[in-house]
Motif scaffolding. Structure first.
Motif, PDB file in Angstrom:
ATOM      1  N   GLY A   2       0.769  -1.241   0.000  1.00 28.83           N
ATOM      2  CA  GLY A   2       0.000   0.000   0.000  1.00 28.83           C
ATOM      3  C   GLY A   2       0.797   1.285   0.000  1.00 28.83           C
ATOM      4  N   GLY A   3       2.120   1.198  -0.032  1.00 28.83           N
ATOM      5  CA  GLY A   3       2.942   2.400  -0.107  1.00 28.83           C
ATOM      6  C   GLY A   3       2.928   2.972  -1.514  1.00 28.83           C
ATOM      7  N   SER A   4       3.407   4.181  -1.655  1.00 27.15           N
ATOM      8  CA  SER A   4       3.424   4.849  -2.959  1.00 27.15           C
ATOM      9  C   SER A   4       4.852   5.158  -3.396  1.00 27.15           C
ATOM     10  CB  SER A   4       2.640   6.168  -2.879  1.00 27.15           C
ATOM     11  OG  SER A   4       3.318   7.078  -2.023  1.00 27.15           O
ATOM     12  N   GLU A   5       5.025   5.386  -4.680  1.00 30.33           N
ATOM     13  CA  GLU A   5       6.338   5.779  -5.192  1.00 30.33           C
ATOM     14  C   GLU A   5       6.758   7.120  -4.591  1.00 30.33           C
ATOM     15  OE1 GLU A   5       5.854   5.563  -9.458  1.00 30.33           O
ATOM     16  OE2 GLU A   5       6.476   3.449  -9.491  1.00 30.33           O
ATOM     17  N   SER A   6       5.807   8.013  -4.350  1.00 29.47           N
ATOM     18  CA  SER A   6       6.121   9.309  -3.740  1.00 29.47           C
ATOM     19  C   SER A   6       6.682   9.118  -2.333  1.00 29.47           C
ATOM     20  CB  SER A   6       4.866  10.182  -3.678  1.00 29.47           C
ATOM     21  OG  SER A   6       4.372  10.429  -4.964  1.00 29.47           O
ATOM     22  N   ARG A   7       6.080   8.216  -1.592  1.00 31.41           N
ATOM     23  CA  ARG A   7       6.539   7.925  -0.220  1.00 31.41           C
ATOM     24  C   ARG A   7       7.926   7.276  -0.253  1.00 31.41           C
ATOM     25  NH1 ARG A   7       4.736   7.044   5.116  1.00 31.41           N
ATOM     26  NH2 ARG A   7       4.999   4.927   5.919  1.00 31.41           N
ATOM     27  N   ILE A   8       8.134   6.372  -1.187  1.00 31.32           N
ATOM     28  CA  ILE A   8       9.439   5.726  -1.336  1.00 31.32           C
ATOM     29  C   ILE A   8      10.516   6.758  -1.636  1.00 31.32           C
ATOM     30  CG2 ILE A   8      10.786   4.229  -2.875  1.00 31.32           C
ATOM     31  CD1 ILE A   8       8.177   2.483  -3.081  1.00 31.32           C
ATOM     32  N   LEU A   9      10.242   7.629  -2.606  1.00 32.87           N
ATOM     33  CA  LEU A   9      11.226   8.638  -3.009  1.00 32.87           C
ATOM     34  C   LEU A   9      11.562   9.568  -1.840  1.00 32.87           C
ATOM     35  CD1 LEU A   9      12.824   9.406  -5.554  1.00 32.87           C
ATOM     36  CD2 LEU A   9      11.059  11.115  -6.030  1.00 32.87           C
ATOM     37  N   GLU A  10      10.534   9.953  -1.086  1.00 23.92           N
ATOM     38  CA  GLU A  10      10.756  10.829   0.059  1.00 23.92           C
ATOM     39  C   GLU A  10      11.599  10.129   1.124  1.00 23.92           C
ATOM     40  OE1 GLU A  10       7.380  12.631   2.570  1.00 23.92           O
ATOM     41  OE2 GLU A  10       7.837  14.142   1.054  1.00 23.92           O
ATOM     42  N   GLY A  11      11.344   8.849   1.362  1.00 19.81           N
ATOM     43  CA  GLY A  11      12.120   8.101   2.337  1.00 19.81           C
ATOM     44  C   GLY A  11      13.576   7.955   1.934  1.00 19.81           C
ATOM     45  N   VAL A  12      13.809   7.637   0.669  1.00 20.00           N
ATOM     46  CA  VAL A  12      15.187   7.470   0.188  1.00 20.00           C
ATOM     47  C   VAL A  12      15.925   8.803   0.211  1.00 20.00           C
ATOM     48  CG1 VAL A  12      16.606   6.821  -1.791  1.00 20.00           C
ATOM     49  CG2 VAL A  12      14.659   5.395  -1.145  1.00 20.00           C
ATOM     50  N   LYS A  13      15.220   9.883  -0.153  1.00 18.80           N
ATOM     51  CA  LYS A  13      15.852  11.208  -0.099  1.00 18.80           C
ATOM     52  C   LYS A  13      16.231  11.556   1.336  1.00 18.80           C
ATOM     53  CE  LYS A  13      13.622  15.201  -0.648  1.00 18.80           C
ATOM     54  NZ  LYS A  13      12.934  16.340  -1.308  1.00 18.80           N
ATOM     55  N   LEU A  14      15.362  11.245   2.293  1.00 15.82           N
ATOM     56  CA  LEU A  14      15.684  11.488   3.697  1.00 15.82           C
ATOM     57  C   LEU A  14      16.960  10.736   4.078  1.00 15.82           C
ATOM     58  CD1 LEU A  14      13.317  11.624   6.718  1.00 15.82           C
ATOM     59  CD2 LEU A  14      15.380  10.220   6.839  1.00 15.82           C
ATOM     60  N   GLY A  15      17.029   9.466   3.703  1.00 14.37           N
ATOM     61  CA  GLY A  15      18.226   8.680   4.000  1.00 14.37           C
ATOM     62  C   GLY A  15      19.483   9.290   3.409  1.00 14.37           C
ATOM     63  N   ALA A  16      19.377   9.767   2.178  1.00 13.24           N
ATOM     64  CA  ALA A  16      20.524  10.370   1.498  1.00 13.24           C
ATOM     65  C   ALA A  16      20.986  11.641   2.207  1.00 13.24           C
ATOM     66  CB  ALA A  16      20.155  10.674   0.046  1.00 13.24           C
ATOM     67  N   ILE A  17      20.024  12.470   2.626  1.00 14.16           N
ATOM     68  CA  ILE A  17      20.376  13.738   3.277  1.00 14.16           C
ATOM     69  C   ILE A  17      20.967  13.501   4.658  1.00 14.16           C
ATOM     70  CG2 ILE A  17      19.438  15.899   4.221  1.00 14.16           C
ATOM     71  CD1 ILE A  17      19.687  15.770   1.092  1.00 14.16           C
TER      72      ILE A  17
END
Length: 198
Positions: A174-189
């Motif tokens: 039930g997750g979204s690509e938008s949520r995935i991208l935001e999570g990965v960006k958080l990890g990167a930052i």
């Protein structure tokens, strides 16, 4: 060792936002501070955005993901800061422990499955991994968020097979690509923040 007084207001404000006191700048941080680097402003904005201005993660989720990155990178200063803030945002001891467990498990899996992927040999691929992963079955944090933490850590650790697998699992739960991208960006930052602070 005496405490270094930080003259850069932007850097000091970033530390205050992160609820970090008594920070003695690393050699890397000092390099930026000595020249009043413009990057300090970028870093402060990036960190603030991923922790405070998320559209697809709530505050507790953002802080738990940040905590997972600090655990993965073994950086005590941010582990302590993000753990405390996650607790303030409502994270339970069981949830915090699960973040540590998930991060530890991903370190095992990322190494093992990267090895399989790089060697591309049938024996390694077809032999059962034998890595116990029962915490993935019924996670306290819920399956979708557990998978998101797994994806973020796998992205930082650079395991292509794990990234692909966890990305698909998030979408299936039930997750979204938008949520995935935001999570990965958080990890990167947060990883970029550790690069400066550590």
């Amino acid at each position: 060792m005496s405490q270094v007084v930080i003259q850069n207001e932007t850097f000091t404000n970033m530390l205050n936002d992160l609820q970090i006191s008594d920070y003695n700048p690393s050699a890397t941080a000092q390099q930026l501070l000595q020249v009043e680097s413009k990057y300090i402003k970028d870093l402060k904005i990036n960190v603030s955005n991923v922790l405070n201005n998320t559209q697809y993660l709530n505050k507790k989720e953002a802080l738990l993901l940040a905590y997972s990155v600090a655990v993965n990178e073994k950086f005590d200063l941010l582990k302590d800061a993000f753990r405390a803030q996650a607790q303030e945002a409502g994270a339970s001891e069981a949830e915090l422990a699960e973040i540590v467990s998930c991060t530890s498990l991903m370190n095992a899996n990322n190494i093992f499955y990267r090895f399989r992927h790089f060697t591309k040999k049938d024996y390694y691929t077809n032999t059962p991994a034998g890595i116990k992963m029962s915490i993935m079955m019924n996670p306290v944090l819920g399956k979708e968020f557990f998978e998101l933490v797994s994806l973020v850590i796998s992205s930082i650790n650079g395991c292509e097979m794990c990234i692909t697998s966890h990305e698909q699992s998030i979408l299936q739960h039930g997750g979204s690509e938008s949520r995935i991208l935001e999570g990965v960006k958080l990890g990167a930052i947060i990883k970029s923040l550790i690069t400066v602070l550590a």
